[in-house]
Scaffold this motif. Structure first.
Motif, mmCIF file in Angstrom:
data_model
loop_
_atom_site.group_PDB
_atom_site.id
_atom_site.type_symbol
_atom_site.label_atom_id
_atom_site.label_comp_id
_atom_site.label_asym_id
_atom_site.label_seq_id
_atom_site.Cartn_x
_atom_site.Cartn_y
_atom_site.Cartn_z
ATOM 1 N N SER A 55 38.811 49.281 48.336
ATOM 2 C CA SER A 55 38.523 47.983 49.218
ATOM 3 C C SER A 55 37.224 47.315 48.485
ATOM 4 O O SER A 55 36.379 47.943 47.706
ATOM 5 N N ALA A 56 37.072 46.138 48.609
ATOM 6 C CA ALA A 56 36.071 45.421 48.099
ATOM 7 C C ALA A 56 35.191 44.482 49.206
ATOM 8 O O ALA A 56 36.126 44.017 50.034
ATOM 9 N N ASN A 57 34.225 44.245 48.928
ATOM 10 C CA ASN A 57 33.254 43.172 49.500
ATOM 11 C C ASN A 57 33.742 41.879 49.017
ATOM 12 O O ASN A 57 33.546 41.498 47.700
ATOM 13 N N ALA A 58 34.410 41.127 49.824
ATOM 14 C CA ALA A 58 35.102 39.715 49.312
ATOM 15 C C ALA A 58 33.913 38.784 49.017
ATOM 16 O O ALA A 58 34.048 37.626 48.545
ATOM 17 N N LYS A 59 32.696 39.179 49.345
ATOM 18 C CA LYS A 59 31.371 38.336 48.939
ATOM 19 C C LYS A 59 30.813 38.612 47.610
ATOM 20 O O LYS A 59 29.660 38.022 47.095
ATOM 21 N N SER A 113 41.369 44.622 50.641
ATOM 22 C CA SER A 113 41.829 46.082 50.242
ATOM 23 C C SER A 113 43.009 45.779 49.410
ATOM 24 O O SER A 113 44.069 45.161 49.506
ATOM 25 N N TYR A 114 43.395 46.792 48.207
ATOM 26 C CA TYR A 114 44.494 46.722 47.483
ATOM 27 C C TYR A 114 44.673 48.242 46.909
ATOM 28 O O TYR A 114 43.542 48.817 46.285
ATOM 29 N N LEU A 120 36.805 41.682 41.337
ATOM 30 C CA LEU A 120 37.413 41.969 40.227
ATOM 31 C C LEU A 120 37.790 43.301 39.901
ATOM 32 O O LEU A 120 38.816 43.692 39.352
ATOM 33 N N MET A 121 36.922 44.330 40.333
ATOM 34 C CA MET A 121 37.211 45.703 40.070
ATOM 35 C C MET A 121 38.705 46.209 40.803
ATOM 36 O O MET A 121 38.899 47.222 40.568
ATOM 37 N N LEU A 122 39.323 45.237 41.941
ATOM 38 C CA LEU A 122 40.395 45.771 42.311
ATOM 39 C C LEU A 122 41.581 45.709 41.488
ATOM 40 O O LEU A 122 42.491 46.300 41.589
ATOM 41 N N ARG A 123 41.375 44.682 40.647
ATOM 42 C CA ARG A 123 42.380 44.441 39.542
ATOM 43 C C ARG A 123 43.819 44.287 40.301
ATOM 44 O O ARG A 123 44.936 44.797 39.778
ATOM 45 N N ALA A 124 43.844 43.431 41.150
ATOM 46 C CA ALA A 124 45.087 42.828 41.653
ATOM 47 C C ALA A 124 45.846 41.817 40.782
ATOM 48 O O ALA A 124 45.192 40.842 40.716
#
Length: 85
Positions: free
Chosen positions: A41-45, A36-37, A51-55
């Motif tokens: 939230s993103a599925n880490a798998k 999460s960022y 990539l869509m988190l843009r961290a």
């Protein structure tokens, strides 16, 4: 459930190469692993989801790990983040 926060140190943030390495690592575990960022939230798998988190550098991300091998996933993800992100 295990959880840990991590501040991205890499100057380019979580870009393609480390994101793929992260996804490859998380896929080894049966546990559900979320990243999460900034309210997302993103599925880490899933590479696209990560990539869509843009961290970017300085981003504080939260890992949520839940499942039968969460303890081992927690340890390995912390090590990975410290050396790759």
């Amino acid at each position: 459930m295990k959880q840990f926060d991590f501040v991205v140190q890499a100057s380019v943030g979580i870009h393609a190469r480390p994101a793929m390495q992260l996804v490859n690592l998380t896929r080894k575990f049966q546990s559900n692993i979320k990243l999460s960022y900034n309210g997302n939230s993103a599925n880490a798998k899933n590479i696209v989801s990560v990539l869509m988190l843009r961290a970017n550098q300085g981003a504080e991300v939260v890992f949520l790990i839940n499942g039968p091998d969460e303890e081992e996933a927690y340890k390995q993800l912390q090590e990975f983040c410290e050396t790759n992100l």
